[in-house]
Design a protein around this motif. Structure first.
Motif, PDB file in Angstrom:
ATOM      1  N   ILE A 161      -6.576  -3.879 -11.363  1.00 30.34           N
ATOM      2  CA  ILE A 161      -5.782  -2.912 -10.607  1.00 30.34           C
ATOM      3  C   ILE A 161      -4.311  -3.177 -10.902  1.00 30.34           C
ATOM      4  O   ILE A 161      -3.789  -4.236 -10.560  1.00 30.34           O
ATOM      5  CB  ILE A 161      -6.060  -3.018  -9.089  1.00 30.34           C
ATOM      6  CG1 ILE A 161      -7.541  -2.750  -8.806  1.00 30.34           C
ATOM      7  CG2 ILE A 161      -5.167  -2.047  -8.312  1.00 30.34           C
ATOM      8  CD1 ILE A 161      -7.967  -2.991  -7.377  1.00 30.34           C
ATOM      9  N   SER A 210      -7.958   0.001 -13.730  1.00 27.79           N
ATOM     10  CA  SER A 210      -7.645   0.865 -14.857  1.00 27.79           C
ATOM     11  C   SER A 210      -8.807   0.856 -15.846  1.00 27.79           C
ATOM     12  O   SER A 210      -9.461  -0.160 -16.037  1.00 27.79           O
ATOM     13  CB  SER A 210      -6.376   0.354 -15.556  1.00 27.79           C
ATOM     14  OG  SER A 210      -6.113   1.126 -16.704  1.00 27.79           O
ATOM     15  N   ILE A 215      -2.055   5.309  -8.763  1.00 29.45           N
ATOM     16  CA  ILE A 215      -2.123   6.252  -7.641  1.00 29.45           C
ATOM     17  C   ILE A 215      -3.354   5.989  -6.776  1.00 29.45           C
ATOM     18  O   ILE A 215      -3.274   5.962  -5.549  1.00 29.45           O
ATOM     19  CB  ILE A 215      -2.115   7.713  -8.156  1.00 29.45           C
ATOM     20  CG1 ILE A 215      -0.740   8.043  -8.753  1.00 29.45           C
ATOM     21  CG2 ILE A 215      -2.468   8.690  -7.044  1.00 29.45           C
ATOM     22  CD1 ILE A 215      -0.690   9.345  -9.530  1.00 29.45           C
ATOM     23  N   LYS A 216      -4.507   5.765  -7.428  1.00 28.40           N
ATOM     24  CA  LYS A 216      -5.758   5.573  -6.676  1.00 28.40           C
ATOM     25  C   LYS A 216      -5.987   4.132  -6.222  1.00 28.40           C
ATOM     26  O   LYS A 216      -6.923   3.865  -5.488  1.00 28.40           O
ATOM     27  CB  LYS A 216      -6.941   6.029  -7.530  1.00 28.40           C
ATOM     28  CG  LYS A 216      -6.971   7.522  -7.751  1.00 28.40           C
ATOM     29  CD  LYS A 216      -8.232   7.914  -8.499  1.00 28.40           C
ATOM     30  CE  LYS A 216      -8.387   9.413  -8.540  1.00 28.40           C
ATOM     31  NZ  LYS A 216      -9.690   9.805  -9.082  1.00 28.40           N
ATOM     32  N   LYS A 217      -5.126   3.211  -6.730  1.00 30.21           N
ATOM     33  CA  LYS A 217      -5.281   1.777  -6.435  1.00 30.21           C
ATOM     34  C   LYS A 217      -6.691   1.296  -6.797  1.00 30.21           C
ATOM     35  O   LYS A 217      -7.375   0.635  -6.033  1.00 30.21           O
ATOM     36  CB  LYS A 217      -4.949   1.470  -4.977  1.00 30.21           C
ATOM     37  CG  LYS A 217      -3.500   1.786  -4.634  1.00 30.21           C
ATOM     38  CD  LYS A 217      -3.110   1.229  -3.302  1.00 30.21           C
ATOM     39  CE  LYS A 217      -1.695   1.574  -2.912  1.00 30.21           C
ATOM     40  NZ  LYS A 217      -0.660   1.291  -3.853  1.00 30.21           N
ATOM     41  N   ARG A 218      -7.083   1.681  -8.005  1.00 27.28           N
ATOM     42  CA  ARG A 218      -8.389   1.317  -8.560  1.00 27.28           C
ATOM     43  C   ARG A 218      -8.186   0.646  -9.912  1.00 27.28           C
ATOM     44  O   ARG A 218      -7.139   0.811 -10.532  1.00 27.28           O
ATOM     45  CB  ARG A 218      -9.251   2.563  -8.737  1.00 27.28           C
ATOM     46  CG  ARG A 218      -9.640   3.193  -7.429  1.00 27.28           C
ATOM     47  CD  ARG A 218     -10.688   4.249  -7.646  1.00 27.28           C
ATOM     48  NE  ARG A 218     -11.067   4.821  -6.358  1.00 27.28           N
ATOM     49  CZ  ARG A 218     -11.516   6.032  -6.198  1.00 27.28           C
ATOM     50  NH1 ARG A 218     -11.661   6.824  -7.237  1.00 27.28           N
ATOM     51  NH2 ARG A 218     -11.848   6.470  -5.007  1.00 27.28           N
ATOM     52  N   THR A 251      -3.218   6.939 -13.150  1.00 25.21           N
ATOM     53  CA  THR A 251      -4.391   7.208 -12.311  1.00 25.21           C
ATOM     54  C   THR A 251      -4.765   5.974 -11.498  1.00 25.21           C
ATOM     55  O   THR A 251      -4.995   6.059 -10.293  1.00 25.21           O
ATOM     56  CB  THR A 251      -5.580   7.675 -13.163  1.00 25.21           C
ATOM     57  OG1 THR A 251      -5.214   8.871 -13.852  1.00 25.21           O
ATOM     58  CG2 THR A 251      -6.803   7.941 -12.314  1.00 25.21           C
ATOM     59  N   ALA A 252      -4.803   4.834 -12.159  1.00 25.27           N
ATOM     60  CA  ALA A 252      -5.152   3.584 -11.465  1.00 25.27           C
ATOM     61  C   ALA A 252      -4.092   3.218 -10.437  1.00 25.27           C
ATOM     62  O   ALA A 252      -4.414   2.737  -9.342  1.00 25.27           O
ATOM     63  CB  ALA A 252      -5.326   2.451 -12.477  1.00 25.27           C
ATOM     64  N   ASP A 311       4.540   0.537  -5.846  1.00 23.19           N
ATOM     65  CA  ASP A 311       4.626   0.733  -4.392  1.00 23.19           C
ATOM     66  C   ASP A 311       6.070   0.868  -3.936  1.00 23.19           C
ATOM     67  O   ASP A 311       6.364   1.626  -3.003  1.00 23.19           O
ATOM     68  CB  ASP A 311       3.933  -0.413  -3.647  1.00 23.19           C
ATOM     69  CG  ASP A 311       2.415  -0.355  -3.767  1.00 23.19           C
ATOM     70  OD1 ASP A 311       1.873   0.739  -4.080  1.00 23.19           O
ATOM     71  OD2 ASP A 311       1.765  -1.390  -3.549  1.00 23.19           O
TER      72      ASP A 311
END
Length: 191
Positions: A43, A90, A85-88, A82-83, A108
């Protein structure tokens, strides 16, 4: 004038105060060639403003084959958006292909500033628009251009690319084999 201010002003007029706010949350880094700044499966928390050098974003298959998604040139924002924004984790790895100079920003902190400062929020929005436009242009290249046309466009975008990036990276980016790229180069050289 500071080239970083000029770059930001290409999106939106940025005041000295706004630039100072962004500078306060950024760290200048010099990164050696071959360093992975973000890795697949992790992440990310940072986004980078590339000042000099070339980076790439790539996807690795289960067999270890790499597929280049993008090359980044100076004055590009680099990071797994994408990672972030979604905090997932990559799906992509971001790596330096040459020595690079970057400004590293905590994502952040940028979002926090966006909530507090409409000018930074507007700048963020303009950056996202530019990223989307480039993404769409890349997709259109794949459906409307053959490999030779894509290669010529890439050479125009990154002058001297053949001496900067290994052939297999260029071929992967073009979605062709290194052998096909070699043939395209020979054909261009003949003409």
């Amino acid at each position: 004038m500071n080239p970083n201010v000029i770059f930001l002003n290409s999106f939106l007029d940025v005041s000295e105060e706004t630039f100072e706010k962004l500078t306060s949350i950024s760290t200048f880094r010099k990164i050696e060639k071959g360093v992975q700044i973000d890795k697949s499966g992790e992440i990310p928390s940072k986004i980078y403003l590339l000042i000099s050098g070339i980076m790439r974003a790539y996807l690795s298959s289960e067999t270890g084959k790499e597929f280049n998604k993008n090359f980044f040139m100076p004055f590009s924002f680099v990071g797994s958006l994408t990672a972030l924004i979604k905090k997932r984790p990559s799906r992509l790895t971001y790596e330096t292909l040459t020595e690079c100079k970057v400004y590293e920003l905590n994502f952040d902190d940028i979002i926090k500033f966006c909530k507090e400062d409409i000018l930074i929020s507007n700048l963020y929005s303009k950056v996202l628009e530019r990223i989307f436009i480039r993404y769409e242009e890349r997709q259109l290249e794949f459906i409307s251009m053959d490999a030779t046309e894509r290669y010529l466009k890439l050479r125009k975008k990154i002058p001297g690319i053949d001496g900067l990036i290994p052939q297999y990276h260029i071929a992967s980016y073009l979605s062709i084999t290194p052998v096909q790229l070699s043939r395209i180069r020979k054909k261009i050289d003949k003409n």
